[in-house]
Design a protein around this motif. Sequence first.
Motif, PDB file in Angstrom:
ATOM      1  N   ARG A 117     -12.966 -11.381 -12.713  1.00 36.28           N
ATOM      2  CA  ARG A 117     -12.784 -11.890 -13.926  1.00 36.28           C
ATOM      3  C   ARG A 117     -13.655 -12.515 -15.023  1.00 36.28           C
ATOM      4  O   ARG A 117     -13.375 -12.699 -16.138  1.00 36.28           O
ATOM      5  N   ARG A 118     -15.036 -11.930 -14.290  1.00 36.99           N
ATOM      6  CA  ARG A 118     -16.322 -12.850 -15.756  1.00 36.99           C
ATOM      7  C   ARG A 118     -16.780 -11.438 -16.722  1.00 36.99           C
ATOM      8  O   ARG A 118     -16.182 -11.632 -17.827  1.00 36.99           O
ATOM      9  N   ILE A 119     -16.359  -9.568 -16.054  1.00 38.52           N
ATOM     10  CA  ILE A 119     -15.967  -8.321 -16.864  1.00 38.52           C
ATOM     11  C   ILE A 119     -14.882  -8.938 -17.864  1.00 38.52           C
ATOM     12  O   ILE A 119     -14.988  -9.189 -19.514  1.00 38.52           O
ATOM     13  N   GLY A 120     -13.682 -10.220 -17.536  1.00 40.40           N
ATOM     14  CA  GLY A 120     -12.860 -10.177 -18.236  1.00 40.40           C
ATOM     15  C   GLY A 120     -13.102 -11.315 -19.618  1.00 40.40           C
ATOM     16  O   GLY A 120     -12.413 -11.216 -20.517  1.00 40.40           O
ATOM     17  N   PHE A 121     -14.175 -12.138 -18.938  1.00 40.44           N
ATOM     18  CA  PHE A 121     -13.697 -13.487 -19.901  1.00 40.44           C
ATOM     19  C   PHE A 121     -15.119 -12.867 -21.318  1.00 40.44           C
ATOM     20  O   PHE A 121     -15.044 -12.993 -22.310  1.00 40.44           O
ATOM     21  N   VAL A 122     -15.927 -11.989 -20.853  1.00 41.26           N
ATOM     22  CA  VAL A 122     -16.851 -11.474 -21.638  1.00 41.26           C
ATOM     23  C   VAL A 122     -16.036 -10.323 -22.666  1.00 41.26           C
ATOM     24  O   VAL A 122     -16.059 -10.426 -23.957  1.00 41.26           O
ATOM     25  N   SER A 123     -15.095  -9.802 -22.402  1.00 37.59           N
ATOM     26  CA  SER A 123     -14.334  -8.466 -22.935  1.00 37.59           C
ATOM     27  C   SER A 123     -13.418  -9.730 -23.888  1.00 37.59           C
ATOM     28  O   SER A 123     -13.107  -9.193 -25.175  1.00 37.59           O
ATOM     29  N   HIS A 124     -12.686 -10.555 -23.795  1.00 38.29           N
ATOM     30  CA  HIS A 124     -11.817 -11.198 -23.873  1.00 38.29           C
ATOM     31  C   HIS A 124     -12.660 -12.071 -25.643  1.00 38.29           C
ATOM     32  O   HIS A 124     -12.718 -11.869 -26.362  1.00 38.29           O
ATOM     33  N   LEU A 125     -14.020 -12.932 -24.814  1.00 42.04           N
ATOM     34  CA  LEU A 125     -14.763 -13.015 -26.678  1.00 42.04           C
ATOM     35  C   LEU A 125     -15.231 -12.078 -26.845  1.00 42.04           C
ATOM     36  O   LEU A 125     -14.636 -11.882 -28.490  1.00 42.04           O
ATOM     37  N   LEU A 126     -15.391 -10.790 -27.140  1.00 39.27           N
ATOM     38  CA  LEU A 126     -15.450  -9.931 -28.018  1.00 39.27           C
ATOM     39  C   LEU A 126     -14.324  -9.178 -28.544  1.00 39.27           C
ATOM     40  O   LEU A 126     -14.203  -8.901 -29.342  1.00 39.27           O
ATOM     41  N   THR A 127     -12.700  -9.178 -27.202  1.00 34.79           N
ATOM     42  CA  THR A 127     -11.988  -9.007 -28.317  1.00 34.79           C
ATOM     43  C   THR A 127     -11.560  -9.795 -28.716  1.00 34.79           C
ATOM     44  O   THR A 127     -10.752  -8.868 -30.148  1.00 34.79           O
ATOM     45  N   ARG A 128     -10.950 -10.803 -28.987  1.00 34.60           N
ATOM     46  CA  ARG A 128     -10.630 -11.758 -29.571  1.00 34.60           C
ATOM     47  C   ARG A 128     -12.036 -11.473 -31.597  1.00 34.60           C
ATOM     48  O   ARG A 128     -11.152 -12.702 -32.544  1.00 34.60           O
ATOM     49  N   ASN A 129     -12.796 -11.037 -31.350  1.00 35.29           N
ATOM     50  CA  ASN A 129     -13.949 -11.126 -32.620  1.00 35.29           C
ATOM     51  C   ASN A 129     -13.852  -9.790 -32.630  1.00 35.29           C
ATOM     52  O   ASN A 129     -14.650  -9.045 -34.057  1.00 35.29           O
ATOM     53  N   GLY A 130     -13.164  -8.759 -32.582  1.00 39.38           N
ATOM     54  CA  GLY A 130     -12.419  -7.323 -34.038  1.00 39.38           C
ATOM     55  C   GLY A 130     -13.246  -6.841 -33.450  1.00 39.38           C
ATOM     56  O   GLY A 130     -14.080  -5.314 -33.912  1.00 39.38           O
ATOM     57  N   VAL A 131     -13.648  -6.728 -31.695  1.00 45.13           N
ATOM     58  CA  VAL A 131     -15.076  -5.710 -31.747  1.00 45.13           C
ATOM     59  C   VAL A 131     -14.089  -4.759 -30.474  1.00 45.13           C
ATOM     60  O   VAL A 131     -12.720  -5.275 -29.931  1.00 45.13           O
ATOM     61  N   ILE A 132     -13.757  -3.294 -30.518  1.00 44.87           N
ATOM     62  CA  ILE A 132     -13.100  -2.617 -28.939  1.00 44.87           C
ATOM     63  C   ILE A 132     -14.080  -2.704 -28.374  1.00 44.87           C
ATOM     64  O   ILE A 132     -15.160  -2.055 -27.910  1.00 44.87           O
ATOM     65  N   VAL A 133     -13.251  -3.287 -26.663  1.00 46.13           N
ATOM     66  CA  VAL A 133     -14.893  -3.361 -26.250  1.00 46.13           C
ATOM     67  C   VAL A 133     -14.099  -2.253 -24.584  1.00 46.13           C
ATOM     68  O   VAL A 133     -12.705  -2.480 -24.788  1.00 46.13           O
ATOM     69  N   ILE A 134     -15.332  -1.484 -24.239  1.00 47.37           N
ATOM     70  CA  ILE A 134     -14.989  -0.564 -23.292  1.00 47.37           C
ATOM     71  C   ILE A 134     -15.354  -0.534 -21.758  1.00 47.37           C
ATOM     72  O   ILE A 134     -16.062  -1.233 -21.486  1.00 47.37           O
ATOM     73  N   VAL A 135     -13.814  -0.937 -20.711  1.00 48.08           N
ATOM     74  CA  VAL A 135     -14.781  -1.313 -19.992  1.00 48.08           C
ATOM     75  C   VAL A 135     -14.785   0.245 -18.827  1.00 48.08           C
ATOM     76  O   VAL A 135     -13.242   0.188 -18.690  1.00 48.08           O
ATOM     77  N   SER A 136     -15.489   0.106 -17.940  1.00 45.83           N
ATOM     78  CA  SER A 136     -15.616   0.771 -16.690  1.00 45.83           C
ATOM     79  C   SER A 136     -15.543   0.778 -15.885  1.00 45.83           C
ATOM     80  O   SER A 136     -16.390  -0.041 -15.381  1.00 45.83           O
ATOM     81  N   ALA A 137     -14.476  -0.227 -14.871  1.00 48.49           N
ATOM     82  CA  ALA A 137     -14.921  -0.928 -13.470  1.00 48.49           C
ATOM     83  C   ALA A 137     -13.409  -0.156 -12.593  1.00 48.49           C
ATOM     84  O   ALA A 137     -12.571   0.005 -12.782  1.00 48.49           O
ATOM     85  N   ILE A 138     -14.080   0.352 -11.391  1.00 50.48           N
ATOM     86  CA  ILE A 138     -13.585   0.817 -10.476  1.00 50.48           C
ATOM     87  C   ILE A 138     -12.298  -0.337 -10.139  1.00 50.48           C
ATOM     88  O   ILE A 138     -11.080  -0.334 -10.264  1.00 50.48           O
ATOM     89  N   SER A 139     -12.167  -1.995  -9.918  1.00 52.56           N
ATOM     90  CA  SER A 139     -11.358  -3.082 -10.235  1.00 52.56           C
ATOM     91  C   SER A 139      -9.968  -2.646  -9.504  1.00 52.56           C
ATOM     92  O   SER A 139      -8.821  -2.090  -9.898  1.00 52.56           O
ATOM     93  N   PRO A 140     -10.437  -2.614  -8.233  1.00 53.21           N
ATOM     94  CA  PRO A 140      -9.477  -2.116  -7.377  1.00 53.21           C
ATOM     95  C   PRO A 140      -7.640  -3.453  -7.488  1.00 53.21           C
ATOM     96  O   PRO A 140      -6.830  -2.320  -6.754  1.00 53.21           O
ATOM     97  N   TYR A 141      -8.113  -3.848  -7.962  1.00 50.50           N
ATOM     98  CA  TYR A 141      -5.900  -4.778  -7.204  1.00 50.50           C
ATOM     99  C   TYR A 141      -5.849  -5.196  -8.448  1.00 50.50           C
ATOM    100  O   TYR A 141      -6.097  -5.697  -9.412  1.00 50.50           O
TER     101      TYR A 141
END
Length: 176
Positions: free
Chosen positions: A64-88
């Motif tokens: 959720r925290r990674i997602g929150f930061v990603s959302h902020l960046l994405t809505r401001n025109g940034v390509i966000v590359i996340v690399s996380a196991i995120s098993p669920y």
Amino acid sequence: MEHKGVTVWFTGLSGAGKTTISQKVAEELRSQNYKLEVLDGDIVRTNLTKGLGFSKEDRDENIRRIGFVSHLLTRNGVIVIVSAISPYRAIRDEVGKRIGNFVEVYVNAPLETCEKRDVKGLYKRARAGEIKQFTGIDDPYEPPLNPEIECHTDKEELEESVKKVLEGLKKLGYLA
């Protein structure tokens, strides 16, 4: 370069190749002057989510925290590359819906392949009982049901996987 923001979420087992592929994709996009940020699970855990453990609740909060930061960046025109196991699956789907411009990349490699690549010795320690709640050993990994992009790193060369991601992003309208 002006472009639409998007979160490109690499998910898969430890050792599947998420970081390797995402770093090469980031290099290629930087060379083309795209605005981007990389959020690698290991680095995020030492900074943004320090103190969280590996229970299901803590893993979900981490995502959720990674997602929150990603959302902020994405809505401001940034390509966000996340690399996380995120098993669920449920938490990945929740985060993807919140972000909106979200591309799930399933870095698919069989457990045996990941264990052979185990440069950090984590699988060996998990099998020996030294690490509890290790994804793929005594904690589940729920693969995506309909990822936008899937890389089979036991069958593809790195260049093929990177090309698949970049072509997928072009096809989805995120890259020129």
